[in-house]
Design an enzyme around this catalytic site. Structure first.
Site, PDB file in Angstrom:
ATOM      1  N   CYS A  28       0.846  -1.198   0.000  1.00 52.34           N
ATOM      2  CA  CYS A  28       0.000   0.000   0.000  1.00 52.34           C
ATOM      3  C   CYS A  28       0.881   1.248   0.000  1.00 52.34           C
ATOM      4  O   CYS A  28       1.722   1.427   0.882  1.00 52.34           O
ATOM      5  CB  CYS A  28      -0.897  -0.037   1.229  1.00 52.34           C
ATOM      6  SG  CYS A  28      -1.777   1.504   1.522  1.00 52.34           S
ATOM      7  N   CYS A  79       0.618   3.295   3.199  1.00 52.91           N
ATOM      8  CA  CYS A  79       1.353   2.669   4.316  1.00 52.91           C
ATOM      9  C   CYS A  79       2.854   2.900   4.142  1.00 52.91           C
ATOM     10  O   CYS A  79       3.570   3.093   5.132  1.00 52.91           O
ATOM     11  CB  CYS A  79       1.028   1.177   4.410  1.00 52.91           C
ATOM     12  SG  CYS A  79      -0.583   0.846   5.181  1.00 52.91           S
ATOM     13  N   ASP A  93      -1.455  16.354  -1.409  1.00 57.12           N
ATOM     14  CA  ASP A  93      -1.637  15.488  -2.570  1.00 57.12           C
ATOM     15  C   ASP A  93      -0.563  15.818  -3.609  1.00 57.12           C
ATOM     16  O   ASP A  93      -0.273  16.986  -3.878  1.00 57.12           O
ATOM     17  CB  ASP A  93      -3.030  15.681  -3.166  1.00 57.12           C
ATOM     18  CG  ASP A  93      -3.413  14.555  -4.123  1.00 57.12           C
ATOM     19  OD1 ASP A  93      -4.322  13.778  -3.776  1.00 57.12           O
ATOM     20  OD2 ASP A  93      -2.796  14.463  -5.204  1.00 57.12           O
ATOM     21  N   HIS A 135      -4.218   0.774   8.655  1.00 54.05           N
ATOM     22  CA  HIS A 135      -4.637   0.496   7.278  1.00 54.05           C
ATOM     23  C   HIS A 135      -6.078   0.010   7.252  1.00 54.05           C
ATOM     24  O   HIS A 135      -6.398  -1.077   7.723  1.00 54.05           O
ATOM     25  CB  HIS A 135      -3.736  -0.552   6.614  1.00 54.05           C
ATOM     26  CG  HIS A 135      -4.179  -0.852   5.201  1.00 54.05           C
ATOM     27  ND1 HIS A 135      -3.719  -0.141   4.110  1.00 54.05           N
ATOM     28  CD2 HIS A 135      -5.089  -1.737   4.712  1.00 54.05           C
ATOM     29  CE1 HIS A 135      -4.316  -0.600   3.016  1.00 54.05           C
ATOM     30  NE2 HIS A 135      -5.146  -1.567   3.354  1.00 54.05           N
ATOM     31  N   ASN A 145     -13.530   8.994  -2.007  1.00 54.92           N
ATOM     32  CA  ASN A 145     -13.836   8.094  -3.106  1.00 54.92           C
ATOM     33  C   ASN A 145     -13.783   6.658  -2.576  1.00 54.92           C
ATOM     34  O   ASN A 145     -12.857   6.300  -1.839  1.00 54.92           O
ATOM     35  CB  ASN A 145     -12.818   8.266  -4.239  1.00 54.92           C
ATOM     36  CG  ASN A 145     -12.883   9.658  -4.855  1.00 54.92           C
ATOM     37  OD1 ASN A 145     -13.956  10.210  -5.048  1.00 54.92           O
ATOM     38  ND2 ASN A 145     -11.730  10.244  -5.143  1.00 54.92           N
ATOM     39  N   GLY A 195     -14.175   5.855  -8.062  1.00 52.85           N
ATOM     40  CA  GLY A 195     -12.948   6.492  -8.543  1.00 52.85           C
ATOM     41  C   GLY A 195     -11.787   6.405  -7.574  1.00 52.85           C
ATOM     42  O   GLY A 195     -10.816   7.159  -7.692  1.00 52.85           O
ATOM     43  N   HIS A 234      -6.332   2.799   0.523  1.00 50.21           N
ATOM     44  CA  HIS A 234      -6.109   3.104   1.953  1.00 50.21           C
ATOM     45  C   HIS A 234      -7.013   4.299   2.206  1.00 50.21           C
ATOM     46  O   HIS A 234      -6.831   5.352   1.577  1.00 50.21           O
ATOM     47  CB  HIS A 234      -4.622   3.423   2.192  1.00 50.21           C
ATOM     48  CG  HIS A 234      -4.257   3.712   3.619  1.00 50.21           C
ATOM     49  ND1 HIS A 234      -3.237   3.049   4.267  1.00 50.21           N
ATOM     50  CD2 HIS A 234      -4.762   4.606   4.515  1.00 50.21           C
ATOM     51  CE1 HIS A 234      -3.127   3.509   5.516  1.00 50.21           C
ATOM     52  NE2 HIS A 234      -4.039   4.463   5.688  1.00 50.21           N
ATOM     53  N   HIS A 244      -8.934   7.494   2.720  1.00 51.34           N
ATOM     54  CA  HIS A 244      -8.421   8.860   2.818  1.00 51.34           C
ATOM     55  C   HIS A 244      -9.542   9.848   2.546  1.00 51.34           C
ATOM     56  O   HIS A 244     -10.428   9.601   1.735  1.00 51.34           O
ATOM     57  CB  HIS A 244      -7.254   9.099   1.854  1.00 51.34           C
ATOM     58  CG  HIS A 244      -7.501   8.677   0.451  1.00 51.34           C
ATOM     59  ND1 HIS A 244      -7.427   7.360   0.042  1.00 51.34           N
ATOM     60  CD2 HIS A 244      -7.827   9.382  -0.654  1.00 51.34           C
ATOM     61  CE1 HIS A 244      -7.691   7.282  -1.252  1.00 51.34           C
ATOM     62  NE2 HIS A 244      -7.947   8.503  -1.698  1.00 51.34           N
ATOM     63  N   HIS A 286     -10.077  13.597   1.134  1.00 55.89           N
ATOM     64  CA  HIS A 286      -9.496  14.749   0.440  1.00 55.89           C
ATOM     65  C   HIS A 286     -10.050  16.020   1.070  1.00 55.89           C
ATOM     66  O   HIS A 286     -11.259  16.134   1.298  1.00 55.89           O
ATOM     67  CB  HIS A 286      -9.898  14.763  -1.037  1.00 55.89           C
ATOM     68  CG  HIS A 286      -9.434  13.599  -1.851  1.00 55.89           C
ATOM     69  ND1 HIS A 286      -8.376  13.668  -2.727  1.00 55.89           N
ATOM     70  CD2 HIS A 286      -9.899  12.325  -1.949  1.00 55.89           C
ATOM     71  CE1 HIS A 286      -8.216  12.509  -3.336  1.00 55.89           C
ATOM     72  NE2 HIS A 286      -9.135  11.673  -2.881  1.00 55.89           N
TER      73      HIS A 286
HETATM   74  P1  AMP Z   1      -8.287   8.545  -4.814  1.00 56.41           P
HETATM   75  O1  AMP Z   1      -8.558   8.627  -6.274  1.00 56.41           O
HETATM   76  O2  AMP Z   1      -9.423   9.068  -3.975  1.00 56.41           O
HETATM   77  O3  AMP Z   1      -7.857   7.146  -4.403  1.00 56.41           O
HETATM   78  O4  AMP Z   1      -7.107   9.548  -4.523  1.00 56.41           O
HETATM   79  C1  AMP Z   1      -5.782   9.172  -4.438  1.00 56.41           C
HETATM   80  C2  AMP Z   1      -4.983  10.431  -4.392  1.00 56.41           C
HETATM   81  O5  AMP Z   1      -3.671  10.117  -3.971  1.00 56.41           O
HETATM   82  C3  AMP Z   1      -4.855  11.144  -5.750  1.00 56.41           C
HETATM   83  O6  AMP Z   1      -5.386  12.466  -5.637  1.00 56.41           O
HETATM   84  C4  AMP Z   1      -3.353  11.151  -6.009  1.00 56.41           C
HETATM   85  O7  AMP Z   1      -2.909  12.361  -6.613  1.00 56.41           O
HETATM   86  C5  AMP Z   1      -2.790  10.981  -4.613  1.00 56.41           C
HETATM   87  N1  AMP Z   1      -1.469  10.368  -4.538  1.00 56.41           N
HETATM   88  C6  AMP Z   1      -1.048   9.235  -5.142  1.00 56.41           C
HETATM   89  N2  AMP Z   1       0.227   8.961  -4.811  1.00 56.41           N
HETATM   90  C7  AMP Z   1       0.616   9.934  -3.963  1.00 56.41           C
HETATM   91  C8  AMP Z   1       1.835  10.233  -3.273  1.00 56.41           C
HETATM   92  N3  AMP Z   1       2.928   9.443  -3.389  1.00 56.41           N
HETATM   93  N4  AMP Z   1       1.889  11.335  -2.500  1.00 56.41           N
HETATM   94  C9  AMP Z   1       0.810  12.149  -2.381  1.00 56.41           C
HETATM   95  N5  AMP Z   1      -0.372  11.919  -2.997  1.00 56.41           N
HETATM   96  C10 AMP Z   1      -0.463  10.840  -3.783  1.00 56.41           C
HETATM   97 ZN    ZN Z   2      -2.300   1.250   3.741  1.00 53.29          ZN
END
Ligand code: AMP
Ligand code: ZN
Length: 112
Positions: A4, A7, A30, A46, A86, A92, A97, A99, A101
């Site tokens: 992940c 993680c 982000d 997680h 999401n 989407g 993991h 989260h 936004h």
């Molecule tokens: P989601 O589509 O809701 O799963 O959002 C995942 C978010 O994680 C997206 O907005 C990506 O730009 C962001 N993301 C992916 N990898 C990283 C990373 N290494 N550091 C910061 N944000 C990330």
């Molecule tokens: Zn995780």
């Protein structure tokens, strides 16, 4: 080791721009911001998706929600902010993991 990516961020194996952390949460910027301010709030535990959340996670979820206004304010979002969770491919979700936004600022896209 966990595959992940969030993680891995928590473990320090992938770099991130930290905004806040406590014993339960980690908050970072982000990497591909969709607005002037775009933060991700993740639990240190997680949990893959919102639809895998159980009653035992109630205190953690409450703590995440209650943290949002102060986090938004810390980024200068004094007039309000947007939160998005999401869930799954249908929602989407790209990173499995949980989260939240936080988005805001003058470049916040419309939502209609
Ligand atoms: P989601 O589509 O809701 O799963 O959002 C995942 C978010 O994680 C997206 O907005 C990506 O730009 C962001 N993301 C992916 N990898 C990283 C990373 N290494 N550091 C910061 N944000 C990330
Ligand atoms: Zn995780």
């Amino acid at each position: 080791m966990s595959e992940c990516i969030f993680c891995k961020i928590l473990a320090g194996d992938i770099p991130s721009t930290k905004v806040f952390e406590d014993d339960q949460l980690y908050v970072f910027k982000d990497i591909y911001p969709k607005a002037d301010v775009h933060l991700l709030v993740i639990p240190k535990q997680h949990i893959a998706r919102l639809d895998e959340v159980r009653a035992e996670h109630a205190d953690l979820l409450s703590h995440m929600m209650l943290s949002l206004p102060q986090l938004a304010k810390s980024q200068g979002l004094d007039t309000g902010f947007r939160t998005i969770i999401n869930t799954g491919p249908g929602g989407g979700q790209e990173v499995d993991h949980l989260h939240i936004h936080i988005l805001g600022g003058s470049n916040l896209p419309g939502f209609k």
